[in-house]
Enzyme design. Structure first.
Site, PDB file in Angstrom:
ATOM      1  N   VAL A 155       0.813  -1.224   0.000  1.00  0.00           N
ATOM      2  CA  VAL A 155       0.000   0.000   0.000  1.00  0.00           C
ATOM      3  C   VAL A 155       0.849   1.278   0.000  1.00  0.00           C
ATOM      4  CG1 VAL A 155      -1.965  -1.150   1.097  1.00  0.00           C
ATOM      5  CG2 VAL A 155      -0.334   0.111   2.522  1.00  0.00           C
ATOM      6  N   SER A 195       1.003  -2.355   8.535  1.00  0.00           N
ATOM      7  CA  SER A 195       2.234  -1.791   9.113  1.00  0.00           C
ATOM      8  C   SER A 195       2.918  -2.879   9.920  1.00  0.00           C
ATOM      9  CB  SER A 195       1.935  -0.627  10.066  1.00  0.00           C
ATOM     10  OG  SER A 195       3.118  -0.255  10.761  1.00  0.00           O
ATOM     11  N   LYS A 254       7.480   4.195   5.472  1.00  0.00           N
ATOM     12  CA  LYS A 254       6.731   4.418   4.224  1.00  0.00           C
ATOM     13  C   LYS A 254       5.258   4.030   4.366  1.00  0.00           C
ATOM     14  CE  LYS A 254       8.779   3.448   0.200  1.00  0.00           C
ATOM     15  NZ  LYS A 254       9.645   2.706  -0.754  1.00  0.00           N
ATOM     16  N   LYS A 310     -10.964   9.571  -0.284  1.00  0.00           N
ATOM     17  CA  LYS A 310     -11.530  10.831  -0.800  1.00  0.00           C
ATOM     18  C   LYS A 310     -12.207  10.586  -2.144  1.00  0.00           C
ATOM     19  CE  LYS A 310      -9.992  15.530  -1.888  1.00  0.00           C
ATOM     20  NZ  LYS A 310      -9.521  15.535  -3.279  1.00  0.00           N
ATOM     21  N   TYR A 328       8.764   3.731  13.955  1.00  0.00           N
ATOM     22  CA  TYR A 328       7.358   3.310  14.117  1.00  0.00           C
ATOM     23  C   TYR A 328       6.546   4.450  14.741  1.00  0.00           C
ATOM     24  CZ  TYR A 328       3.462   0.315  15.717  1.00  0.00           C
ATOM     25  OH  TYR A 328       2.231  -0.254  15.946  1.00  0.00           O
TER      26      TYR A 328
HETATM   27  P1  NAD Z   1       0.848  -7.802  11.913  1.00  0.00           P
HETATM   28  O1  NAD Z   1       2.294  -7.687  11.596  1.00  0.00           O
HETATM   29  O2  NAD Z   1       0.306  -9.116  12.330  1.00  0.00           O
HETATM   30  O3  NAD Z   1      -0.026  -7.295  10.688  1.00  0.00           O
HETATM   31  C1  NAD Z   1       0.365  -6.230   9.866  1.00  0.00           C
HETATM   32  C2  NAD Z   1       0.054  -6.622   8.437  1.00  0.00           C
HETATM   33  O4  NAD Z   1       0.375  -5.523   7.562  1.00  0.00           O
HETATM   34  C3  NAD Z   1       0.884  -7.802   7.955  1.00  0.00           C
HETATM   35  O5  NAD Z   1       0.037  -8.787   7.389  1.00  0.00           O
HETATM   36  C4  NAD Z   1       1.827  -7.212   6.913  1.00  0.00           C
HETATM   37  O6  NAD Z   1       2.202  -8.120   5.916  1.00  0.00           O
HETATM   38  C5  NAD Z   1       1.011  -6.040   6.409  1.00  0.00           C
HETATM   39  N1  NAD Z   1       1.800  -4.971   5.802  1.00  0.00           N
HETATM   40  C6  NAD Z   1       2.872  -4.328   6.328  1.00  0.00           C
HETATM   41  N2  NAD Z   1       3.321  -3.394   5.475  1.00  0.00           N
HETATM   42  C7  NAD Z   1       2.498  -3.443   4.390  1.00  0.00           C
HETATM   43  C8  NAD Z   1       2.446  -2.716   3.166  1.00  0.00           C
HETATM   44  N3  NAD Z   1       3.338  -1.752   2.869  1.00  0.00           N
HETATM   45  N4  NAD Z   1       1.467  -3.008   2.277  1.00  0.00           N
HETATM   46  C9  NAD Z   1       0.547  -3.982   2.558  1.00  0.00           C
HETATM   47  N5  NAD Z   1       0.573  -4.706   3.681  1.00  0.00           N
HETATM   48  C10 NAD Z   1       1.538  -4.434   4.595  1.00  0.00           C
HETATM   49  O7  NAD Z   1       0.535  -6.695  13.039  1.00  0.00           O
HETATM   50  P2  NAD Z   1      -0.806  -6.431  13.866  1.00  0.00           P
HETATM   51  O8  NAD Z   1      -0.510  -6.630  15.279  1.00  0.00           O
HETATM   52  O9  NAD Z   1      -1.946  -7.111  13.253  1.00  0.00           O
HETATM   53  O10 NAD Z   1      -0.972  -4.857  13.644  1.00  0.00           O
HETATM   54  C11 NAD Z   1      -1.908  -4.330  12.718  1.00  0.00           C
HETATM   55  C12 NAD Z   1      -1.988  -2.807  12.872  1.00  0.00           C
HETATM   56  O11 NAD Z   1      -2.392  -2.481  14.207  1.00  0.00           O
HETATM   57  C13 NAD Z   1      -0.667  -2.103  12.617  1.00  0.00           C
HETATM   58  O12 NAD Z   1      -0.923  -0.903  11.923  1.00  0.00           O
HETATM   59  C14 NAD Z   1      -0.157  -1.811  14.008  1.00  0.00           C
HETATM   60  O13 NAD Z   1       0.664  -0.670  14.030  1.00  0.00           O
HETATM   61  C15 NAD Z   1      -1.445  -1.590  14.772  1.00  0.00           C
HETATM   62  N6  NAD Z   1      -1.262  -1.872  16.212  1.00  0.00           N
HETATM   63  C16 NAD Z   1      -1.265  -3.155  16.692  1.00  0.00           C
HETATM   64  C17 NAD Z   1      -1.086  -3.372  18.049  1.00  0.00           C
HETATM   65  C18 NAD Z   1      -1.133  -4.759  18.650  1.00  0.00           C
HETATM   66  O14 NAD Z   1      -1.035  -4.892  19.874  1.00  0.00           O
HETATM   67  N7  NAD Z   1      -1.290  -5.815  17.889  1.00  0.00           N
HETATM   68  C19 NAD Z   1      -0.886  -2.289  18.915  1.00  0.00           C
HETATM   69  C20 NAD Z   1      -0.865  -1.015  18.388  1.00  0.00           C
HETATM   70  C21 NAD Z   1      -1.077  -0.812  17.034  1.00  0.00           C
END
Ligand code: NAD
Length: 328
Positions: free
Chosen positions: A61, A79, A95, A109, A149
């Site tokens: 993305v 992410s 990114k 949008k 991050y």
């Molecule tokens: P995760 O690593 O399991 O999932 C993240 C997913 O995003 C992965 O499947 C990865 O392949 C995908 N991804 C990363 N960069 C990408 C890109 N450029 N294009 C397309 N896909 C991409 O992590 P998670 O725990 O499921 O976290 C999901 C979201 O929630 C994140 O944005 C994270 O910052 C946020 N978050 C999670 C927690 C938590 O406790 N799990 C806490 C705070 C924030």
């Protein structure tokens, strides 16, 4: 018959993204899951692949995002999310929080869709106040190892508010506090999966620092409910979603040893730079605006999570055992 709502979920093959796909499918919506699989795994959404309301698109993305047809909602969850991941892929992390968010705001949008972005308690950095409420601006080191991050997510929030204020876009920002449950990668370096993996192998549980630093853990079904309610609310400023039940890392490790019936002991290693000493959400806003609060207590959530890891085959355990995902 009313037309089904259509939702794009980025990060769909990850931990939270895959649970969100399940929830929106269960609500009868059409879900497009998007992921570049950099930290995610198709196994997390394998059960949805044949579902008539589910489509998967493998895409980064941070590159332009094209979707044909209407979109009602976008949830931007793509992410890297654990320190081990974002230290390994710092530029991609910056990114996806910046360029990726900009691409998805642009898409929202053009489709007149409502967008919810996944922010984090890390925007508070190593907080000087506890609990952390949404009006606390944080204590972040922009050039420390976690800066890639934390600052990406702070930029994401700023960009999202700019689209809301200048383009009138319908936006939502969730500040997620530590969330756990089935489908977290065993080797993602976050405390709970690491402790559980170590306990299931009767190895020493590694605590960084003296274990007095605190965290609070939200079970995934509570988190998904909070996110769902926020999306459907009319509130555009950030909202914390997390479980305020705070405990020390030493207590977490002991609980996991007890729940797994493990013979493990506890060992200590040096605390990484900028590791937050305390972490506890103030959830007054979520309670008042979303009528939300967590319901799953830690023992229940941990039992479900441990059961999931036990169900992984021995082979999976071996493969995931701290060997890195080398997908680029
Ligand atoms: P995760 O690593 O399991 O999932 C993240 C997913 O995003 C992965 O499947 C990865 O392949 C995908 N991804 C990363 N960069 C990408 C890109 N450029 N294009 C397309 N896909 C991409 O992590 P998670 O725990 O499921 O976290 C999901 C979201 O929630 C994140 O944005 C994270 O910052 C946020 N978050 C999670 C927690 C938590 O406790 N799990 C806490 C705070 C924030």
């Amino acid at each position: 018959m009313r037309e089904k709502k259509r939702v794009l979920i980025t990060g769909a093959a990850g931990f939270l993204g895959s649970h969100l796909c399940d929830r929106f499918i269960a609500e009868g919506m059409q879900v497009i899951g998007m992921d570049n699989l950099i930290t995610g795994d198709l196994k997390n959404i394998a059960h949805l692949q044949q579902h008539e309301n589910f489509t998967f698109i493998e895409h980064d993305v941070s590159q332009f995002v094209r979707i044909t047809g209407k979109l009602d909602y976008i949830l931007h969850f793509a992410s890297p999310a654990s320190p081990i991941d974002y230290l390994r892929i710092p530029i991609q992390t910056l990114k996806v929080g910046s360029l990726g968010t900009h691409n998805l705001l642009g898409l929202a949008k053009s489709k007149k869709a409502r967008i919810l972005v996944a922010s984090t308690s890390e925007v508070y950095g190593d907080p000087l106040v506890s609990p952390q409420s949404e009006d606390y601006w944080g204590n972040v080191n922009p050039v420390g190892p976690r800066g890639v991050y934390d600052e990406a997510k702070r930029f994401q929030e700023a960009m999202t508010m700019a689209y809301h204020n200048f383009h009138g876009l319908e936006t939502r920002i969730v500040r997620i506090f530590n969330t756990y449950g089935p489908r977290m990668r065993l080797n993602d370096g976050r405390a709970l999966p690491t402790f559980i993996a170590q306990a299931l192998r009767d190895e020493q549980l590694t605590i960084f620092g003296d274990g007095t630093q605190t965290r609070s853990f939200c079970y995934v079904s509570d988190q998904v409910e909070g996110i769902f309610r926020l999306l459907l609310s009319d509130y555009s400023l950030p909202v914390n979603i997390g479980n305020p039940d705070e405990l020390s890392m030493l207590d977490v490790a002991q609980e996991i040893i007890q729940l797994t019936g493990s013979k493990s002991t506890i060992g200590f290693q040096e605390l990484p730079l900028d590791d937050p000493k305390q972490r506890r959400p103030a959830i007054t806003k979520a309670k008042e605006i979303l009528k939300w609060e967590p319901h799953v207590n830690r023992a229940t959530g941990l039992e479900k999570t441990i059961a999931y890891y036990k169900n992984l085959t021995k082979q999976d355990l071996k493969q995931q055992d701290f060997t890195y995902y080398n997908k680029k």
